[in-house]
Design a protein around this motif. Sequence first.
Motif, PDB file in Angstrom:
ATOM      1  N   VAL A  68      -6.178  14.218  83.807  1.00 33.96           N
ATOM      2  CA  VAL A  68      -5.328  13.304  83.055  1.00 33.96           C
ATOM      3  C   VAL A  68      -5.176  13.853  81.637  1.00 33.96           C
ATOM      4  N   LEU A  69      -3.933  14.053  81.206  1.00 30.52           N
ATOM      5  CA  LEU A  69      -3.637  14.507  79.858  1.00 30.52           C
ATOM      6  C   LEU A  69      -3.733  13.313  78.922  1.00 30.52           C
ATOM      7  N   GLU A  70      -4.477  13.488  77.820  1.00 28.22           N
ATOM      8  CA  GLU A  70      -4.670  12.389  76.877  1.00 28.22           C
ATOM      9  C   GLU A  70      -4.515  12.894  75.451  1.00 28.22           C
ATOM     10  N   ASN A  71      -4.325  11.953  74.530  1.00 25.44           N
ATOM     11  CA  ASN A  71      -4.215  12.256  73.106  1.00 25.44           C
ATOM     12  C   ASN A  71      -4.539  10.971  72.359  1.00 25.44           C
ATOM     13  N   HIS A  72      -5.471  11.052  71.402  1.00 23.52           N
ATOM     14  CA  HIS A  72      -5.878   9.856  70.660  1.00 23.52           C
ATOM     15  C   HIS A  72      -4.818   9.391  69.661  1.00 23.52           C
ATOM     16  N   CYS A  73      -3.888  10.247  69.297  1.00 23.31           N
ATOM     17  CA  CYS A  73      -2.903   9.924  68.261  1.00 23.31           C
ATOM     18  C   CYS A  73      -1.516   9.621  68.808  1.00 23.31           C
ATOM     19  N   ALA A  74      -1.309   9.812  70.088  1.00 30.04           N
ATOM     20  CA  ALA A  74       0.003   9.580  70.679  1.00 30.04           C
ATOM     21  C   ALA A  74      -0.158   8.780  71.964  1.00 30.04           C
TER      22      ALA A  74
END
Length: 114
Positions: A68-74
């Motif tokens: 799963v691709l994740e990003n804390h800012c987006a």
Amino acid sequence: MKYPILNLVMIAFLFFSFGCEKEDEVTCKNDCLDSYLKENGMVSYKGEELGCKNFLSLYEYQGRQYYVLENHCADVAVAPTDCEGRPLCGSGDEESCSEFYQNAKYIGVVGIEA
């Protein structure tokens, strides 16, 4: 201890025999992590600060690996994807995604944007 070498050999044997239990099979088998990271422009995660970089989390669900691709800012909405690049659930398939997130085993962060 009369035979310290024998004791060490026995301990090593037990360690390697029971080091990979059935429930952890997904983390013990040969996976597609290296190719998945390369295809997505990422490198192996070594504990560095995630910040606002994209990162890849590994899950185990029904005996298979999913990334799963994740990003804390987006607000990233990427469906869990298997080693072959097939998404588990797509748009309009909220039930499968919901079941995944309720029942999947989170393994951890395995990749980060290069």
